[in-house]
Scaffold this active site. Sequence first.
Site, short mmCIF file in Angstrom:
data_model
loop_
_atom_site.label_atom_id
_atom_site.label_comp_id
_atom_site.label_asym_id
_atom_site.label_seq_id
_atom_site.Cartn_x
_atom_site.Cartn_y
_atom_site.Cartn_z
N PHE A 86 0.82 -1.22 0.00
CA PHE A 86 0.00 0.00 0.00
C PHE A 86 0.85 1.27 0.00
O PHE A 86 0.40 2.30 -0.48
CB PHE A 86 -0.88 0.06 1.26
CG PHE A 86 -1.96 -0.98 1.33
CD1 PHE A 86 -3.11 -0.87 0.57
CD2 PHE A 86 -1.83 -2.08 2.17
CE1 PHE A 86 -4.11 -1.82 0.64
CE2 PHE A 86 -2.82 -3.04 2.25
CZ PHE A 86 -3.96 -2.92 1.48
N SER A 101 -5.29 1.74 -9.14
CA SER A 101 -6.40 2.70 -9.07
C SER A 101 -7.16 2.73 -10.38
O SER A 101 -6.57 2.55 -11.46
CB SER A 101 -5.81 4.08 -8.79
OG SER A 101 -6.78 5.08 -9.00
N TYR A 137 0.75 11.24 -9.98
CA TYR A 137 0.23 10.17 -9.11
C TYR A 137 -0.34 9.03 -9.96
O TYR A 137 0.00 7.87 -9.79
CB TYR A 137 -0.84 10.71 -8.16
CG TYR A 137 -1.69 9.62 -7.57
CD1 TYR A 137 -1.21 8.82 -6.54
CD2 TYR A 137 -2.96 9.33 -8.08
CE1 TYR A 137 -1.96 7.77 -6.04
CE2 TYR A 137 -3.73 8.31 -7.59
CZ TYR A 137 -3.23 7.52 -6.56
OH TYR A 137 -3.99 6.48 -6.08
N LYS A 155 0.85 4.80 -10.79
CA LYS A 155 0.06 3.57 -10.74
C LYS A 155 0.20 2.80 -12.06
O LYS A 155 0.33 1.57 -12.07
CB LYS A 155 -1.41 3.88 -10.43
CG LYS A 155 -1.62 4.44 -9.03
CD LYS A 155 -1.15 3.47 -7.95
CE LYS A 155 -1.17 4.05 -6.55
NZ LYS A 155 -0.55 3.19 -5.54
N ASN A 176 -13.51 4.40 -5.50
CA ASN A 176 -13.33 5.40 -4.42
C ASN A 176 -13.60 4.81 -3.04
O ASN A 176 -14.76 4.68 -2.63
CB ASN A 176 -14.26 6.59 -4.67
CG ASN A 176 -13.84 7.43 -5.86
OD1 ASN A 176 -13.65 6.90 -6.95
ND2 ASN A 176 -13.71 8.72 -5.66
N ASP A 190 -10.70 16.46 -13.10
CA ASP A 190 -11.80 15.54 -12.75
C ASP A 190 -12.42 14.94 -14.01
O ASP A 190 -12.58 15.63 -15.02
CB ASP A 190 -12.89 16.27 -11.96
CG ASP A 190 -12.64 16.25 -10.46
OD1 ASP A 190 -11.71 15.54 -10.02
OD2 ASP A 190 -13.38 16.93 -9.74
N1 UFG Z 1 -15.71 16.70 -4.88
C1 UFG Z 1 -16.43 17.86 -4.62
N2 UFG Z 1 -16.01 18.65 -3.58
C2 UFG Z 1 -14.95 18.33 -2.79
C3 UFG Z 1 -14.24 17.14 -3.05
C4 UFG Z 1 -14.65 16.35 -4.13
O1 UFG Z 1 -17.39 18.17 -5.32
O2 UFG Z 1 -14.64 19.11 -1.87
C5 UFG Z 1 -16.13 15.84 -5.99
C6 UFG Z 1 -15.06 15.66 -7.04
O3 UFG Z 1 -15.11 16.71 -7.98
C7 UFG Z 1 -15.44 14.31 -7.62
C8 UFG Z 1 -16.01 13.54 -6.43
O4 UFG Z 1 -16.38 14.56 -5.47
O5 UFG Z 1 -16.44 14.46 -8.58
C9 UFG Z 1 -15.02 12.61 -5.79
O6 UFG Z 1 -13.83 13.30 -5.53
P1 UFG Z 1 -12.65 12.68 -4.65
O7 UFG Z 1 -11.56 13.68 -4.57
O8 UFG Z 1 -13.18 12.14 -3.37
O9 UFG Z 1 -12.20 11.41 -5.50
P2 UFG Z 1 -11.60 11.34 -6.97
O10 UFG Z 1 -12.54 10.48 -7.73
O11 UFG Z 1 -11.28 12.64 -7.53
O12 UFG Z 1 -10.18 10.65 -6.67
C10 UFG Z 1 -10.10 9.37 -6.19
C11 UFG Z 1 -8.84 9.18 -5.36
C12 UFG Z 1 -7.61 9.22 -6.22
C13 UFG Z 1 -7.76 8.34 -7.42
C14 UFG Z 1 -9.02 8.69 -8.15
C15 UFG Z 1 -9.25 7.77 -9.30
O13 UFG Z 1 -8.71 10.17 -4.38
O14 UFG Z 1 -6.52 8.73 -5.46
O15 UFG Z 1 -10.12 8.53 -7.28
O16 UFG Z 1 -10.22 8.29 -10.14
F1 UFG Z 1 -6.71 8.51 -8.27
#
Ligand code: UFG
Length: 339
Positions: free
Chosen positions: A85, A129, A154, A158, A183, A302
């Site tokens: 991990f 991921s 990042y 992976k 997620n 995103d």
């Molecule tokens: N989001 C918001 N507000 C916030 C935080 C997130 O609207 O304050 C939204 C993001 O735009 C996204 C969703 O919530 O649409 C999920 O966001 P996260 O940051 O929780 O997760 P991500 O899908 O962006 O990222 C995660 C992991 C990464 C990995 C990625 C793979 O954190 O390590 O999934 O797609 F690389």
Amino acid sequence: MNNKKGKILVTGGLGFIGSHTVVELQNEGFEVVIIDDLSNSRIEVLDGITSITGVKPAFVQLDLKSKSLVTGFFEDHDIEGVIHFAASKAVGESVQEPLKYYENNITTLIYLLQQMTANRVGNLIFSSSCTVYGQADELPITEKASIKPAESPYGNTKQIGEEIIKDTTRVNDLSAIALRYFNPIGGHDSIKIGELPIGVPQNLIPFVTQTAAGIRKELSIFGDDYPTPDGTAIRDYIHVVDLAKAHISALKRLLGKKNKEKMEFFNIGTGKGSSVLDVVNAFKKVTNVALNYKIVGRREGDIVSAYADTSLANKELGWKTKLSLEDALNSAWKWQLKQ
Ligand code: UFG
């Protein structure tokens, strides 16, 4: 306890997913050794694991960037399998500090593989991921979906990590499984371990729970103009305990020599997509706490939508998620209240 099982090295075993996996390993009777450098985790997590399972796992504080320390570790320990991990995981930070990410995530993987092959440790589970798929052309995402150019250093670590491992399995007595996580959220039901983000959370769920707890003023929802039913982006949120259990299934597959290829890849998600607004509404339903939020612009990097086709993992690993989004949000909230 089945004492015939060999020792399993869990790198990053005090981190979020690592600690939940150590609990499941110990519940299954595996003897665990944790390596963690405590750079993004806390030593108290060891007590949480011990309190849940009744067994204190062996722990070595060690920086995997030190080749000599990694070499020494494998000389001192008899390891049968490794679940790796340990890695840096903040997407935004990786853009600012790419070399930190390549050193922390790639150099360390090379040292680990060198010592695994030198010491005939033949089983590796790698934390990968769904980021390797980028915005997939088809949903749900199967393991056959093409690997897209990485959006961040990042994500690149992976992709490169998977390739390094695959090349290594070709010429060594090494089998590996890469688990491509969607997620991960939530925490152990005992609320003795959970997610411990340092500083302002970048991920949705810790930001939601901290906002509900009054630590943050309001949640910013990044974009409501996506081509999705409610306009907010869609992800596959998986309970970390379900995710942890996938590692046990994968490990048993390798130890039982049931793998069909030297290196295999599995999507680990629920198969269900939820939008940001779905999460906000589910949170309110579960906790009775309404969230302050505002819609802001999209976050750079995103994607619109990602959720897993889990049929390969279901069939080959004999693994299935059991917990719901509501279960995960409930445990995340209980954990937040305890902090
Ligand atoms: N989001 C918001 N507000 C916030 C935080 C997130 O609207 O304050 C939204 C993001 O735009 C996204 C969703 O919530 O649409 C999920 O966001 P996260 O940051 O929780 O997760 P991500 O899908 O962006 O990222 C995660 C992991 C990464 C990995 C990625 C793979 O954190 O390590 O999934 O797609 F690389």
